[in-house]
Design a protein around this motif. Structure first.
Motif, PDB file in Angstrom:
ATOM      1  N   TYR A 152       1.085  -1.470   0.073  1.00  0.00           N
ATOM      2  CA  TYR A 152      -0.059  -0.434  -0.071  1.00  0.00           C
ATOM      3  C   TYR A 152       1.189   1.542  -0.378  1.00  0.00           C
ATOM      4  O   TYR A 152       0.244   2.371  -0.798  1.00  0.00           O
ATOM      5  CB  TYR A 152      -1.238  -0.247   1.125  1.00  0.00           C
ATOM      6  N   MET A 153       2.178   1.258   0.260  1.00  0.00           N
ATOM      7  CA  MET A 153       3.371   2.339   0.196  1.00  0.00           C
ATOM      8  C   MET A 153       3.799   2.033  -0.939  1.00  0.00           C
ATOM      9  O   MET A 153       3.618   3.067  -1.634  1.00  0.00           O
ATOM     10  CB  MET A 153       4.379   2.059   1.324  1.00  0.00           C
ATOM     11  N   ALA A 154       3.804   1.062  -1.476  1.00  0.00           N
ATOM     12  CA  ALA A 154       3.856   1.537  -3.498  1.00  0.00           C
ATOM     13  C   ALA A 154       2.814   2.047  -4.314  1.00  0.00           C
ATOM     14  O   ALA A 154       2.788   2.805  -5.146  1.00  0.00           O
ATOM     15  CB  ALA A 154       4.239  -0.073  -3.733  1.00  0.00           C
ATOM     16  N   VAL A 155       0.906   1.738  -3.292  1.00  0.00           N
ATOM     17  CA  VAL A 155       0.238   1.969  -4.540  1.00  0.00           C
ATOM     18  C   VAL A 155      -0.074   3.896  -4.135  1.00  0.00           C
ATOM     19  O   VAL A 155      -0.110   3.985  -5.055  1.00  0.00           O
ATOM     20  CB  VAL A 155      -0.742   1.846  -3.694  1.00  0.00           C
ATOM     21  N   GLY A 156       1.011   4.278  -3.357  1.00  0.00           N
ATOM     22  CA  GLY A 156       1.023   5.165  -2.938  1.00  0.00           C
ATOM     23  C   GLY A 156       1.887   6.138  -3.640  1.00  0.00           C
ATOM     24  O   GLY A 156       1.463   6.895  -4.154  1.00  0.00           O
ATOM     25  N   ALA A 157       3.062   5.948  -3.443  1.00  0.00           N
ATOM     26  CA  ALA A 157       3.944   6.377  -4.338  1.00  0.00           C
ATOM     27  C   ALA A 157       4.141   6.839  -5.908  1.00  0.00           C
ATOM     28  O   ALA A 157       4.320   7.493  -6.251  1.00  0.00           O
ATOM     29  CB  ALA A 157       5.418   5.197  -3.897  1.00  0.00           C
ATOM     30  N   TYR A 158       3.057   4.822  -6.415  1.00  0.00           N
ATOM     31  CA  TYR A 158       3.081   5.022  -8.120  1.00  0.00           C
ATOM     32  C   TYR A 158       2.222   6.093  -8.219  1.00  0.00           C
ATOM     33  O   TYR A 158       2.428   6.484  -9.468  1.00  0.00           O
ATOM     34  CB  TYR A 158       3.145   4.212  -7.692  1.00  0.00           C
ATOM     35  N   ALA A 159       0.994   5.574  -7.070  1.00  0.00           N
ATOM     36  CA  ALA A 159      -0.533   6.296  -7.905  1.00  0.00           C
ATOM     37  C   ALA A 159      -0.020   8.210  -7.585  1.00  0.00           C
ATOM     38  O   ALA A 159      -0.443   8.615  -8.707  1.00  0.00           O
ATOM     39  CB  ALA A 159      -0.980   6.831  -6.925  1.00  0.00           C
ATOM     40  N   ALA A 204      -7.440  -0.757  -0.679  1.00  0.00           N
ATOM     41  CA  ALA A 204      -7.686  -2.062   0.802  1.00  0.00           C
ATOM     42  C   ALA A 204      -9.080  -2.861   1.125  1.00  0.00           C
ATOM     43  O   ALA A 204      -9.145  -3.015   1.349  1.00  0.00           O
ATOM     44  CB  ALA A 204      -7.007  -1.174   1.819  1.00  0.00           C
ATOM     45  N   LEU A 205      -9.776  -1.416   0.475  1.00  0.00           N
ATOM     46  CA  LEU A 205     -11.140  -2.021   0.637  1.00  0.00           C
ATOM     47  C   LEU A 205     -11.345  -2.628   0.257  1.00  0.00           C
ATOM     48  O   LEU A 205     -12.200  -4.396   0.201  1.00  0.00           O
ATOM     49  CB  LEU A 205     -11.525  -0.715   0.262  1.00  0.00           C
ATOM     50  N   LEU A 206     -10.979  -2.918  -1.639  1.00  0.00           N
ATOM     51  CA  LEU A 206     -11.131  -3.861  -2.968  1.00  0.00           C
ATOM     52  C   LEU A 206     -10.593  -5.496  -2.281  1.00  0.00           C
ATOM     53  O   LEU A 206     -10.903  -6.154  -2.305  1.00  0.00           O
ATOM     54  CB  LEU A 206     -10.718  -3.533  -3.838  1.00  0.00           C
ATOM     55  N   ILE A 207      -9.648  -5.458  -1.710  1.00  0.00           N
ATOM     56  CA  ILE A 207      -9.393  -6.818  -0.763  1.00  0.00           C
ATOM     57  C   ILE A 207      -9.275  -6.690   0.156  1.00  0.00           C
ATOM     58  O   ILE A 207      -9.525  -8.247   0.751  1.00  0.00           O
ATOM     59  CB  ILE A 207      -7.245  -6.538  -0.489  1.00  0.00           C
ATOM     60  N   GLY A 208      -9.329  -5.668   1.303  1.00  0.00           N
ATOM     61  CA  GLY A 208     -10.112  -6.073   2.292  1.00  0.00           C
ATOM     62  C   GLY A 208     -11.257  -7.492   2.958  1.00  0.00           C
ATOM     63  O   GLY A 208     -11.316  -7.798   3.442  1.00  0.00           O
ATOM     64  N   TYR A 209     -12.310  -5.979   1.721  1.00  0.00           N
ATOM     65  CA  TYR A 209     -13.314  -7.008   2.036  1.00  0.00           C
ATOM     66  C   TYR A 209     -13.927  -8.818   1.778  1.00  0.00           C
ATOM     67  O   TYR A 209     -14.467  -9.062   2.258  1.00  0.00           O
ATOM     68  CB  TYR A 209     -14.851  -5.877   0.913  1.00  0.00           C
ATOM     69  N   PRO A 210     -12.868  -8.829   0.699  1.00  0.00           N
ATOM     70  CA  PRO A 210     -13.223 -10.347   0.485  1.00  0.00           C
ATOM     71  C   PRO A 210     -12.652 -11.528   1.616  1.00  0.00           C
ATOM     72  O   PRO A 210     -12.825 -12.630   1.706  1.00  0.00           O
ATOM     73  CB  PRO A 210     -13.780 -10.679  -0.790  1.00  0.00           C
ATOM     74  N   THR A 211     -11.293 -10.678   2.081  1.00  0.00           N
ATOM     75  CA  THR A 211     -10.144 -11.953   2.662  1.00  0.00           C
ATOM     76  C   THR A 211     -10.505 -10.816   4.019  1.00  0.00           C
ATOM     77  O   THR A 211      -9.506 -12.359   4.595  1.00  0.00           O
ATOM     78  CB  THR A 211      -8.642 -10.625   2.322  1.00  0.00           C
ATOM     79  N   LEU A 212     -10.650 -10.369   4.668  1.00  0.00           N
ATOM     80  CA  LEU A 212     -11.228  -9.738   5.990  1.00  0.00           C
ATOM     81  C   LEU A 212     -11.632 -11.323   6.751  1.00  0.00           C
ATOM     82  O   LEU A 212     -12.000 -11.184   8.569  1.00  0.00           O
ATOM     83  CB  LEU A 212     -10.872  -8.553   6.407  1.00  0.00           C
ATOM     84  N   ARG A 213     -12.478 -11.776   6.105  1.00  0.00           N
ATOM     85  CA  ARG A 213     -12.789 -12.316   7.008  1.00  0.00           C
ATOM     86  C   ARG A 213     -12.787 -13.681   7.850  1.00  0.00           C
ATOM     87  O   ARG A 213     -12.545 -14.938   8.050  1.00  0.00           O
ATOM     88  CB  ARG A 213     -14.576 -13.085   5.917  1.00  0.00           C
ATOM     89  N   ILE A 214     -11.098 -13.995   6.834  1.00  0.00           N
ATOM     90  CA  ILE A 214     -10.139 -14.862   6.934  1.00  0.00           C
ATOM     91  C   ILE A 214      -9.538 -14.761   8.481  1.00  0.00           C
ATOM     92  O   ILE A 214      -9.052 -13.241   8.913  1.00  0.00           O
ATOM     93  CB  ILE A 214      -9.131 -15.612   5.951  1.00  0.00           C
ATOM     94  N   LYS A 215      -9.304 -14.985   9.020  1.00  0.00           N
ATOM     95  CA  LYS A 215      -8.407 -15.038  10.364  1.00  0.00           C
ATOM     96  C   LYS A 215      -7.356 -15.664  10.209  1.00  0.00           C
ATOM     97  O   LYS A 215      -6.571 -16.940  10.108  1.00  0.00           O
ATOM     98  CB  LYS A 215      -9.066 -15.768  11.781  1.00  0.00           C
ATOM     99  N   GLY A 216      -6.479 -14.876  11.807  1.00  0.00           N
ATOM    100  CA  GLY A 216      -4.819 -15.736  12.089  1.00  0.00           C
ATOM    101  C   GLY A 216      -4.107 -15.368  10.392  1.00  0.00           C
ATOM    102  O   GLY A 216      -4.112 -14.441   9.799  1.00  0.00           O
ATOM    103  N   ALA A 217      -3.345 -16.540  10.527  1.00  0.00           N
ATOM    104  CA  ALA A 217      -1.837 -17.085   9.378  1.00  0.00           C
ATOM    105  C   ALA A 217      -2.849 -16.467   8.249  1.00  0.00           C
ATOM    106  O   ALA A 217      -2.145 -16.480   7.406  1.00  0.00           O
ATOM    107  CB  ALA A 217      -1.655 -18.350   9.869  1.00  0.00           C
ATOM    108  N   TYR A 218      -3.906 -17.016   7.944  1.00  0.00           N
ATOM    109  CA  TYR A 218      -4.536 -17.202   6.474  1.00  0.00           C
ATOM    110  C   TYR A 218      -4.604 -15.336   5.733  1.00  0.00           C
ATOM    111  O   TYR A 218      -4.175 -15.092   4.636  1.00  0.00           O
ATOM    112  CB  TYR A 218      -5.360 -18.092   6.418  1.00  0.00           C
ATOM    113  N   PHE A 219      -4.857 -14.662   7.213  1.00  0.00           N
ATOM    114  CA  PHE A 219      -5.067 -13.901   6.515  1.00  0.00           C
ATOM    115  C   PHE A 219      -3.758 -13.043   6.176  1.00  0.00           C
ATOM    116  O   PHE A 219      -3.418 -11.843   4.881  1.00  0.00           O
ATOM    117  CB  PHE A 219      -5.859 -12.851   7.162  1.00  0.00           C
ATOM    118  N   SER A 220      -2.561 -12.936   7.028  1.00  0.00           N
ATOM    119  CA  SER A 220      -1.513 -12.596   6.510  1.00  0.00           C
ATOM    120  C   SER A 220      -1.102 -13.141   5.991  1.00  0.00           C
ATOM    121  O   SER A 220      -0.065 -12.039   4.850  1.00  0.00           O
ATOM    122  CB  SER A 220      -0.147 -13.466   8.246  1.00  0.00           C
TER     123      SER A 220
END
Length: 312
Positions: free
Chosen positions: A60-67, A94-110
């Motif tokens: 997300y730092m990269a997204v900000g830098a290149y954007a 982050a919204l596009l990635i987080g909305y479907p993936t934040l349902r996953i917990k623990g190491a899987y989300f990482s």
């Protein structure tokens, strides 16, 4: 509480007055890098406050830098408009990635955040016509003059990142003391229990994730315009791991912890230039020592020392 506020005011005053004491470009650069890291690392701590562990914050730092770079160099926007937009674009990703993936917990989300960071890096290196590929993008313009202040030396950049870091700090403190901060804490303690009392845990996890990535985007944008250059080499998995290490070494239990961790771990490698290639090993050793000796991070050191004095 009053003593703590006085202490914070003294630290801020010292930071504001520092260029009047020393204008050494080397020292200013170290402090600017501390500010860049701190702004991003506070976002990591916010995400962690909901019980999630991210290993892809550098993406997300990269997204900000290149954007920001493309908005200024291709779209012709002013830095002062591109800078906040870069944070918003990072938050949107982050919204596009987080909305479907934040349902996953623990190491899987990482693992998913790690994979996303690698995807972003591969997009950058395989799109040289737009993003510069491995060679990166050079000649990124510095911010336009602001109220007759020209960004031709490190001092204006120092004050800009100081202002950005201070605003980020105020936002983090305000959020922690607010109702939403209490909700984040309850989700961290037990998301099942929080959900049982009517809290929409998915909603608040997404909010924390987007806000954390917003500040990562700002730090990435600042980095690109400060160095007039951006490259995928800065946004690797190691940078994401460093963000996490800075939080843990400084102390995740306090808003000031990431600031202390970023400051300490930005300075340490400068004293070990001869062993620069062993920087990950140095960070790992420091993390292990802190976890064993100060589980709460460096921020707990004063309290630990006061406790030892009382026992004698």
């Amino acid at each position: 509480m009053a003593k703590r506020r006085v202490g914070h005011f003294i630290v801020l005053l010292a930071a504001v007055a520092f260029p009047a004491v020393s204008q050494d470009p080397y020292l200013l650069n170290l402090l600017i890098m501390t500010g860049i890291w701190t702004t991003s690392v506070w976002g990591v701590r916010l995400i962690m406050s909901t019980g999630q562990l991210t290993l892809g914050h550098a993406a997300y730092m990269a997204v900000g830098a290149y954007a920001s770079t493309l908005l200024v160099m291709k779209a012709g926007l002013s830095f002062w408009l591109a800078f906040p937009l870069s944070g918003l674009i990072s938050a949107f990703v982050a919204l596009l990635i987080g909305y479907p993936t934040l349902r996953i917990k623990g190491a899987y989300f990482s693992i998913i955040t790690f994979a996303f960071a690698e995807i972003i890096r591969l997009i950058i290196v395989n799109w040289p016509s737009l993003l510069g590929g491995y060679g990166g993008i050079s000649s990124i313009p510095a911010p336009q003059p602001l109220f007759s202040i020209r960004f031709t030396s490190r001092i204006p950049f120092y004050y800009l990142i100081l202002a950005v870091s201070f605003i980020t700090y105020l936002v983090m403190v305000r959020m922690e003391k607010s109702r939403i901060g209490k909700i984040f804490s309850s989700i961290h303690e037990s998301d099942t229990l929080a959900e049982s009392v009517g809290i929409n845990i998915m909603k608040y996890k997404v909010i924390a994730f987007c806000i954390g990535c917003f500040f990562a985007g700002l730090s990435g944008s600042f980095y690109a315009h400060y160095f007039n250059f951006t490259s995928p080499e800065f946004f690797t998995i190691w940078q994401s791991i460093y963000c996490l290490i800075f939080v843990l070494v400084g102390g995740a239990g306090s808003v000031l912890g990431p600031l202390l961790g970023s400051f300490f771990l930005t300075l340490i490698p400068e004293f070990l230039r001869v062993a620069r290639e062993y920087e990950p090993v140095v960070y790992a050793i420091i993390l292990i020592l802190v976890m064993f000796l100060l589980p709460g991070g460096l921020i707990t050191l004063p309290a630990r020392l006061r406790g030892q004095k009382k026992t004698h």
